[in-house]
Design a protein around this motif. Structure first.
Motif, PDB file in Angstrom:
ATOM      1  N   PHE A 195     -34.465  52.605 -52.503  1.00  0.00           N
ATOM      2  CA  PHE A 195     -34.271  51.807 -51.294  1.00  0.00           C
ATOM      3  C   PHE A 195     -33.708  50.438 -51.678  1.00  0.00           C
ATOM      4  CE2 PHE A 195     -37.265  54.944 -49.918  1.00  0.00           C
ATOM      5  CZ  PHE A 195     -37.205  55.010 -48.531  1.00  0.00           C
ATOM      6  N   PRO A 202     -33.130  55.105 -47.791  1.00  0.00           N
ATOM      7  CA  PRO A 202     -32.666  55.178 -49.177  1.00  0.00           C
ATOM      8  C   PRO A 202     -31.150  55.241 -49.304  1.00  0.00           C
ATOM      9  CG  PRO A 202     -33.559  57.287 -48.486  1.00  0.00           C
ATOM     10  CD  PRO A 202     -33.865  56.322 -47.375  1.00  0.00           C
ATOM     11  N   ARG A 301     -41.100  55.888 -54.212  1.00  0.00           N
ATOM     12  CA  ARG A 301     -40.218  54.859 -53.694  1.00  0.00           C
ATOM     13  C   ARG A 301     -39.866  53.867 -54.795  1.00  0.00           C
ATOM     14  NH1 ARG A 301     -39.460  52.233 -48.423  1.00  0.00           N
ATOM     15  NH2 ARG A 301     -38.739  50.099 -48.762  1.00  0.00           N
TER      16      ARG A 301
END
Length: 309
Positions: A195, A202, A301
């Motif tokens: 991200f 993303p 993430r």
């Protein structure tokens, strides 16, 4: 010649102008009778800024093609189904699996045709690839899908917002081909999602998957590739190598070019939609959307540098 079916195009943006309008005009099944968009208009047809106003004013137009961003599509599709209209949905069909499955149930109850489209499945090499693979044992699958977001999505801020899919907007095209040519379910094991620190979706993703029989499947998606673009799927089998290149428009068996030709993806979509309407059937395969959802569920993430588009 069979009379063309009046159709309304909802969402007059880049993809509608580049693909949907020419494919409707060039096909034998549909006639563009109306357009619904807050910002764009189509010459020679009734234009509406409001979807409800269209439904009221044109009860004769029984077919709608939804080309809006996915986050507003559910409400429009629900209203169209309630009004007895047959509905085509651009990919991805909805923001969530819950929305998609609800629409399928509503369409079945109303007796209307619902078509969740995956345009990359209509690339020329995809069906020959499926047939070639049907009696092979798959050993590995590798997907490399890298393109330049600035070239293909100029000024489209919605793709970076929740429900916009980010790099999965093009990546889901690869997943739609994967689930069309490889028999059985594909299972996500883990993923890494990158991200940009200034975006909510993303810009890149690395996904590890497997077939139901255990063959490893890898996918690399990236929206930062400048220069030549890459849309390749390579499948190793017990009887040789298959490669779909250029988004599925070229099929190689070993080193030999097996299938190639001009782009007819969206023409194929509308031919399929016409056939579904005549048969009073629906086509709602949500497996590509499930793989995206599973990639988020299994995803790590990773925050990367800001990106300005």
């Amino acid at each position: 010649m069979t009379k063309r079916i009046p159709l309304a195009l909802v969402g007059v943006g880049k993809i509608a102008r580049d693909q949907h309008i020419p494919s409707i005009a060039g096909g034998a099944d549909f006639e563009l009778a109306a357009a619904v968009s807050r910002h764009g208009k189509v010459d020679g047809v009734d234009n509406f800024e409001n979807f409800d106003a269209f439904l009221t004013a044109r009860p004769d137009v029984k077919v709608v093609s939804l080309c809006t961003p996915p986050e507003v599509r559910f409400d429009m599709a629900k209203k169209a189904i309630a009004a007895g209209r047959d509905v085509l949905m651009e990919k991805p069909p909805a923001t969530t699996l819950g929305e998609a499955e609800a629409l399928s149930a509503l369409a079945a109850e109303a007796g209307v045709t619902l078509f969740a489209t995956w345009h990359s499945r209509f690339a020329l090499g995809v069906e020959p690839a499926r047939l070639w693979l049907s009696d092979k044992t798959i050993k590995t699958v590798s997907i490399v899908w890298k393109e330049d977001v600035r070239r293909w999505h100029p000024g489209q801020a919605w793709i970076w917002e929740p429900g916009g899919f980010g790099v999965f907007d093009p990546g889901i095209n690869a997943l739609s081909i994967l689930t069309a040519v490889v028999p059985g379910p594909i299972l996500v094991e883990r993923s890494t999602l990158e991200f940009p620190e200034n975006k909510k979706q993303p810009i890149a993703a690395s996904i590890a998957m497997r077939t139901v029989d255990g063959a490893p499947v890898s996918a690399e998606f990236d929206w930062r590739q400048e220069g030549p673009q890459t849309w390749d799927i390579t499948i190793e089998t017990d009887q040789g190598l298959l490669r779909l290149s250029k988004g599925g428009s070229e099929l190689y068996i070993g080193d030999a070019l097996h299938t190639a030709g001009p782009d007819r993806e969206y023409a194929g979509i509308y031919e399929r939609f016409g056939a579904l309407i005549r048969a009073r059937e629906s086509d709602t395969d949500y497996q590509p959307l499930r793989l995206v959802a599973d990639s988020f569920l299994c995803g790590e993430r990773k925050v990367v540098a800001s990106f300005e588009d």
